[in-house]
Design an enzyme around this catalytic site. Structure first.
Site, mmCIF file in Angstrom:
data_model
loop_
_atom_site.group_PDB
_atom_site.id
_atom_site.type_symbol
_atom_site.label_atom_id
_atom_site.label_comp_id
_atom_site.label_asym_id
_atom_site.label_seq_id
_atom_site.Cartn_x
_atom_site.Cartn_y
_atom_site.Cartn_z
ATOM 1 N N GLU A 260 0.914 -1.051 0.229
ATOM 2 C CA GLU A 260 -0.054 -0.093 -0.296
ATOM 3 C C GLU A 260 0.944 1.236 0.056
ATOM 4 O OE1 GLU A 260 -2.786 -0.219 3.317
ATOM 5 O OE2 GLU A 260 -3.795 -1.935 2.265
ATOM 6 N N HIS A 283 -8.049 1.569 1.987
ATOM 7 C CA HIS A 283 -7.891 1.026 3.466
ATOM 8 C C HIS A 283 -8.700 2.024 4.263
ATOM 9 C CE1 HIS A 283 -5.112 -1.872 5.893
ATOM 10 N NE2 HIS A 283 -6.322 -1.460 6.457
ATOM 11 N N ILE A 284 -9.987 1.895 3.788
ATOM 12 C CA ILE A 284 -10.651 2.904 4.866
ATOM 13 C C ILE A 284 -11.940 2.147 5.437
ATOM 14 C CG2 ILE A 284 -10.276 5.036 3.167
ATOM 15 C CD1 ILE A 284 -12.905 4.501 2.001
ATOM 16 N N GLY A 285 -11.778 0.810 5.610
ATOM 17 C CA GLY A 285 -12.872 0.360 6.144
ATOM 18 C C GLY A 285 -13.454 0.679 7.445
#
Length: 399
Positions: A260, A283-285
């Protein structure tokens, strides 16, 4: 009073917990730091809070002996050498539950968007095309959702999916009690063959590396959808690209990647870039205001409880000792090598200095043992020096 250093823009709710508990020496940083700057910031730190981009390797725990406890203000702890932390007597805490809802909502939303072919239709409208066809667009109701990894998040995804009429099946390496009408299947192949949407919620590591690969992708239904909001290493990206290009899969959504970007301005390198039937998110879960506030509070409270009472309930790398009310005149936290006679050595030293043990709680894990001892009597610096300098001791402190 302990110096607290927080990196990566920890939510103010965490800072508030520390201040409410009486801690005022708090240093905050808006982002992760380069290695040299990180080490400078850790010079006097006793408590460190990080998110996913700050890495604490074995050298950190070897160099900074004042460091007493680490808080990962996120779910994962892969960015910390937890074994080295344990060997140096440093418990590591995280927030395994606080962003569960946020991740689950994202997964369900992506499943619905992909079933309706929204990503590609959205792009076509932006480029001047008014494509109203229903071809390849489906309701979520009546479709089968396959959950790989039925833990905190996976089970919550299943519960939300049932609320819109989906059938939920799951596969886990451990036996898990189903929620709602979900039911377990015996093998991964069985899950893949039945599922219209497959969502991954497994930990990282060698056991899950590329569990979705060319072979397992071929076992999925023609026109199925894959969602990964767990770890970037569990999907073979090249194999997924092939399955999407051939239209064996109708779409995919990924929130995590094998490698990432390190900063906002660094682009993601992936063969999936530009594919109309793929949703890519950075990567915003767990990146909602609600989850970040909950995480800030949850982890900070664990750190404060450790500082004030020694409890390690919820530590990922440490013997877990629950909260107990302090008794006597002092509480001694003793972290020692897990060898025969360690507890007897501690008790004998306390007795030699005229200290009466009122309560004691011991647990061991791997190479270390951890005991909380409440005593009656005067615990002076000489006694603490004797305890801390004993060969069996890893770390010792009085609270």
């Amino acid at each position: 009073m302990a110096q607290i250093v927080l990196f990566e823009n920890i939510h103010p709710s965490g800072v508030a917990v520390f201040r409410d508990a009486g801690y005022t020496d708090i240093q905050t940083y808006a982002s992760s730091l380069p290695p040299a700057e990180l080490r400078a910031a850790l010079e006097d730190a006793e408590v460190v809070g990080i998110r996913s981009r700050t890495h604490l390797d074995a050298g950190v725990f070897e160099q900074f002996r004042r460091l007493r406890v680490v808080g990962c203000f996120c779910i994962g702890t892969n960015q910390v050498d937890v074994d080295s932390a344990m060997r140096h007597g440093v418990p590591v805490f995280n927030a395994p539950f606080s962003n569960t809802r946020s991740v689950a909502e994202l997964v369900l939303a992506e499943a619905i968007l992909l079933l309706r072919r929204i990503p590609e239709k959205n792009e076509r409208v932006h480029h001047g095309h008014w494509d109203k066809t229903a071809s390849g667009a489906f309701e979520a109701r009546g479709k089968t959702l396959g959950v790989i990894g039925y833990g905190n998040i996976g089970s919550q995804v299943g519960t939300l999916a049932e609320s819109v009429g989906m059938r939920v099946i799951y596969h886990d390496v451990e036996a898990k009690l189903p929620l709602g009408n979900a039911h377990a299947v015996n093998t991964l192949a069985e899950l893949l063959a039945q599922s219209d949407v497959v969502t991954l919620h497994v930990p990282g590591g060698r056991s899950t590396a590329n569990i979705i690969n060319a072979q397992t992708l071929a076992q999925m239904k023609q026109g199925a959808i894959l969602i990964n909001a767990s770890r970037g290493t569990v999907v073979d990206i090249d194999a997924l690209h092939g399955a999407l290009s051939s239209r064996h899969l109708a779409g995919a959504a990924l929130d995590v990647f094998p490698t990432e970007p390190k900063s906002v301005d660094e682009p993601l390198a992936s063969p999936l870039i530009g594919m109309r039937n793929v949703i890519l998110t950075p990567h915003i879960g767990g990146s909602t205001q609600e989850s970040q506030e909950n995480i800030g509070r949850e982890v900070a409270e664990k750190l404060v409880r450790y500082l004030q009472t020694g409890t390690t309930k919820g530590a990922v790398n440490f013997p877990e000792l629950p909260f107990t009310e302090p008794a006597g005149t002092a509480r001694i936290l003793h972290i020692h090598k897990n060898v025969p006679g360690a507890l007897g050595t501690l008790d004998n030293l306390l007795a030699q200095h005229g200290l009466n043990i009122l309560a004691q709680n011991l647990q061991t894990q791997g190479e270390i043992g951890y005991v909380i001892t409440d005593v009656d009597g005067v615990v002076n610096e000489q006694i603490m020096t004797t305890l801390c300098s004993h060969p069996v001791t890893i770390r010792c402190q009085r609270i």
